[in-house]
Design an enzyme around this catalytic site. Structure first.
Site, mmCIF file in Angstrom:
data_model
loop_
_atom_site.group_PDB
_atom_site.id
_atom_site.type_symbol
_atom_site.label_atom_id
_atom_site.label_comp_id
_atom_site.label_asym_id
_atom_site.label_seq_id
_atom_site.Cartn_x
_atom_site.Cartn_y
_atom_site.Cartn_z
ATOM 1 N N CYS A 13 -14.627 19.990 -17.780
ATOM 2 C CA CYS A 13 -15.317 18.833 -17.220
ATOM 3 C C CYS A 13 -16.456 19.276 -16.313
ATOM 4 O O CYS A 13 -16.280 20.175 -15.477
ATOM 5 C CB CYS A 13 -14.340 17.963 -16.434
ATOM 6 S SG CYS A 13 -15.102 16.505 -15.684
ATOM 7 N N TYR B 138 14.626 1.145 -7.075
ATOM 8 C CA TYR B 138 13.168 1.268 -7.137
ATOM 9 C C TYR B 138 12.719 1.009 -8.579
ATOM 10 O O TYR B 138 11.957 1.775 -9.172
ATOM 11 C CB TYR B 138 12.707 2.649 -6.653
ATOM 12 C CG TYR B 138 13.340 3.085 -5.348
ATOM 13 C CD1 TYR B 138 12.798 2.707 -4.120
ATOM 14 C CD2 TYR B 138 14.509 3.856 -5.342
ATOM 15 C CE1 TYR B 138 13.385 3.097 -2.922
ATOM 16 C CE2 TYR B 138 15.106 4.244 -4.152
ATOM 17 C CZ TYR B 138 14.543 3.861 -2.946
ATOM 18 O OH TYR B 138 15.138 4.241 -1.764
ATOM 19 N N CYS C 233 9.072 12.170 -8.284
ATOM 20 C CA CYS C 233 7.712 12.691 -8.440
ATOM 21 C C CYS C 233 7.393 13.691 -7.341
ATOM 22 O O CYS C 233 6.245 14.137 -7.226
ATOM 23 C CB CYS C 233 6.696 11.549 -8.432
ATOM 24 S SG CYS C 233 6.710 10.577 -6.907
#
Length: 474
Positions: A76, A333, A430
């Site tokens: 990129c 959650y 996470c």
């Protein structure tokens, strides 16, 4: 007169030795840990220290003497500036190796509990164009690169649409290409920028809190549907007309958009959860599909941003749950109920709990959409809802699946889990560091049986991890 600060040192011909947290690499210089972005182990570089503390420093590589043999060429043009995809310079196999190591190190160093061998990480089939959601901000203060500043060039236009620069809250790096989503993100963003500049539309000024164009959010799905939400800051009749003209241009130019939405946000931040979303054309949602299940995704809905890897993650969680059709499952959650609905066909009943009321309404709607009549969903703060009275009313769970935010679970929630005493706990995380902390608190009653990392975000340091815990018999 204050003392002059010592100039920060230049460190010459330093070998990068390892990967560290937050996508940075690390070098050791005279016992000092030096953290450096955008380099890889094996690089030999000159480092300009930008910040120095007692036991560590942060530095920037300003010259490369030798590139590592373990290095890939970033794909990129914005690499090294925009702040995303920090691991493009690291081959994907190496990214996976370091993510595996991150999980193992966190569980051992922080958790300090007995562990089985960690299963090999599940890599992503797509390492580019894997996201189903992207957001781009508008600003009338374009971020200038070091090279642009050094050139002395005077820019007639400082308008930009792209990503916020870390540490420069009111500046945007003008993005012309992004490889996180398929090419539609580039065509949409660049076309909107061209139209806005041609027609003199005002880009948002964060300090003055004015300017028509504020933000765009793009979502696509495996059902080939496409959502675009344009966030305006409309304060006059003229701006209202400009907004409608832009939306008409987008509608005519991009017939593949199935959900064209807009919101007027005159608040001091870009959040729109409390604002009315209006439909310019098409539906006010798109559908995602997973294993025959359909999920309605609106502009405010949470849905995992890597659809293919979310499927792999959820399969691991379901396998770890070991459902036979007789179990009462609590899904903590739950978000929009994706995991709850995903496991419901293999369970007797699933109860989902989530803080965001709108997400719970999505969860209920998705259950109806998929003909699931064995789910219940509750909205509220987890530590307030999940208590002994709740368990007494709705039943003691056989299995708890928990997928908390990065901060992990509140201590009150962990106490309630220990009281509930399910046979199995499946912990999806996470953030392996906070997961490890929570596992150590559960260790008094539960033993870790299996650990499975899953890579959801190639080119970044982020990693998901699923842990199965079972009640101790000793």
């Amino acid at each position: 007169m204050g003392r002059k600060k010592k100039p920060l040192p230049l460190l010459e011909k330093i070998t990068i030795t390892d990967v560290a947290a937050e996508g940075k690499a690390i070098a050791k210089v005279d016992g000092l840990a030096v953290f450096v972005p955008y380099v890889v182990p094996g690089d030999i570089v000159d480092l300009q220290v930008r910040r120095k503390k007692h036991n560590y420093a942060e530095a920037e590589a300003i010259r490369v003497h030798k590139y590592s043999d373990v290095r890939s060429v970033p794909f990129c043009k914005h690499f090294g500036v925009c702040g995303g995809c920090k691991w493009q310079c690291l081959p994907y196999e190496e990214q996976l190796r370091y993510k595996q190591k991150q999980v193992e190190d966190s569980l051992v160093r922080i958790g300090k509990i007995d562990l089985p061998p960690v299963s090999p990480i599940i890599g992503s089939r797509k390492v580019r164009e894997y996201r189903n959601k992207l957001e781009f901000g508008f600003s009338n203060k374009k971020w200038l690169t070091t090279e642009q500043v050094a050139s002395g060039e005077v820019f007639d236009c400082m308008d930009a649409v792209g990503f916020h620069i870390p540490g420069a809250f009111d500046k945007i790096l003008d993005i012309t290409e992004c490889h996180l989503m398929n090419a539609i993100n580039n065509r949409l963003r660049n076309s909107i920028r061209s139209y806005a500049l041609e027609h003199g539309l005002a880009f948002f000024d964060l300090r003055k809190q004015e300017g028509l164009l504020r933000n765009i959010m793009i979502r696509n799905s495996v059902t080939d549907e496409l959502m675009l939400l344009v966030q305006f800051c409309i304060r006059s009749q003229n701006e209202q007309q400009q907004a409608m003209d832009l939306l008409a241009f987008i509608h005519d130019s991009f017939p593949e958009i199935t959900s064209l939405l807009y919101v007027n946000n005159t608040k001091c931040n870009d959040t729109f959860g409390d604002l009315e979303i209006k439909t310019f054309s098409g539906a006010d949602f798109i559908y995602e599909e997973m294993e025959g299940l359909r999920f309605k995704v609106g502009p405010k809905s949470f849905y995992q941003t890597n659809t293919e890897q979310a499927y792999e993650l959820y399969k691991v969680a379901r396998d770890f749950a070991g459902l036979t059709g007789k179990e009462l499952v609590y899904d903590l959650y739950t978000g929009t109920g994706t995991i709850a609905n995903f496991v419901a066909r293999q369970a007797r009943q699933v109860i989902g709990i989530e803080y965001v009321p709108e997400a719970i309404e999505d969860a209920k709607e998705n259950a109806c959409l998929n003909g699931l009549d064995n789910t219940q969903f509750f909205a509220g703060d987890m530590k307030d809802i999940l208590n002994k009275d709740f368990i007494a009313r709705y039943g003691r769970p056989d299995v708890i699946i928990t997928d908390p935010p990065r901060a992990g679970m509140h201590s009150d929630v962990i106490e309630t889990l220990l009281f509930a005493a399910p046979r199995r706990i499946v912990y999806v995380s996470c953030n392996p560091a906070t997961q490890a902390r929570d596992l150590s608190l559960l260790d008094q009653q539960y033993r870790v049986i299996a650990v499975q990392p899953v890579d959801m975000f190639p080119q970044t340091h982020h990693v998901e991890n699923v842990v199965l815990m079972e009640q101790r018999n000793d």
